[in-house]
Design an enzyme around this catalytic site. Structure first.
Site, PDB file in Angstrom:
ATOM      1  N   LYS A 151     -64.292 -45.495  27.037  1.00  0.00           N
ATOM      2  CA  LYS A 151     -65.110 -44.749  28.205  1.00  0.00           C
ATOM      3  C   LYS A 151     -65.560 -43.146  27.425  1.00  0.00           C
ATOM      4  O   LYS A 151     -66.288 -42.664  28.012  1.00  0.00           O
ATOM      5  CB  LYS A 151     -64.313 -44.325  29.246  1.00  0.00           C
ATOM      6  CG  LYS A 151     -64.049 -45.468  30.206  1.00  0.00           C
ATOM      7  CD  LYS A 151     -63.727 -45.172  31.484  1.00  0.00           C
ATOM      8  CE  LYS A 151     -62.525 -44.256  32.081  1.00  0.00           C
ATOM      9  NZ  LYS A 151     -62.070 -44.265  33.323  1.00  0.00           N
ATOM     10  N   LYS A 198     -63.466 -40.778  26.880  1.00  0.00           N
ATOM     11  CA  LYS A 198     -62.903 -39.730  27.918  1.00  0.00           C
ATOM     12  C   LYS A 198     -61.522 -39.402  27.234  1.00  0.00           C
ATOM     13  O   LYS A 198     -60.933 -40.269  26.718  1.00  0.00           O
ATOM     14  CB  LYS A 198     -62.633 -40.137  29.083  1.00  0.00           C
ATOM     15  CG  LYS A 198     -63.789 -39.921  30.145  1.00  0.00           C
ATOM     16  CD  LYS A 198     -63.219 -39.725  31.691  1.00  0.00           C
ATOM     17  CE  LYS A 198     -63.732 -39.127  32.498  1.00  0.00           C
ATOM     18  NZ  LYS A 198     -63.463 -39.374  34.090  1.00  0.00           N
TER      19      LYS A 198
END
Ligand code: C2G
Length: 127
Positions: free
Chosen positions: A44, A46
């Site tokens: 993602k 992240k």
């Protein structure tokens, strides 16, 4: 028994997450959270401050949550919905429109304003 599911990283747990979880639970009788694994977070883009285990420990203390499963990829949602007999998928409206094709009811809640894990990380960076 009306079953609800939501997914997320839930890093540095804050009131925006709690509000979303409270609202998600209010739509049914049972709430499952698909907690993003550290490797899925990389997918993602992240980097969470807390590890999967630390984030899971925090979520386990929240009364609205009945079950926590690992979220390992983008594709698992429709299988989870069948596997766990889910009636409603819930997520914040930063994702509005992205999950409309799921095989259950889909609800987007407004995000809590002025709070995010990245803001908290930035503030922490100053201490
Ligand atoms: N959220 C919110 N208000 C905020 C911050 C977050 O309502 N101020 C909600 C998000 O919309 C999401 C949930 O809290 O529904 C978890 O947020 P994140 O951990 O940032 O989730 P995200 O990285 O968007 O992961 O497959 C779905 C993804 O895993 C969602």
């Amino acid at each position: 028994m009306r079953k609800v599911i939501t997914y997320g990283t839930f890093d540095l747990l804050h009131y925006g997450h709690i509000l979303l979880l409270k609202r998600a639970k209010s739509l049914g009788d049972h709430l499952t959270v698909g907690l993003s694994t550290d490797s899925f977070n990389e997918l993602k883009g992240k980097k969470s401050f807390l590890s999967f285990e630390q984030r899971k420990n925090l979520l386990e203390s929240i009364k609205y949550i009945d079950r926590i499963i690992p979220e390992e990829n983008w594709e698992q949602k429709s299988m989870d919905i069948v596997k766990y007999g889910i009636d409603v998928f819930v997520i914040g409206d930063d994702w509005k429109g992205k999950f409309d094709n799921l095989n259950c009811e889909v609800v987007y809640f407004p995000r809590a304003p002025d709070i995010s894990s990245s803001q908290i990380k930035e503030l922490m960076g100053n201490f």
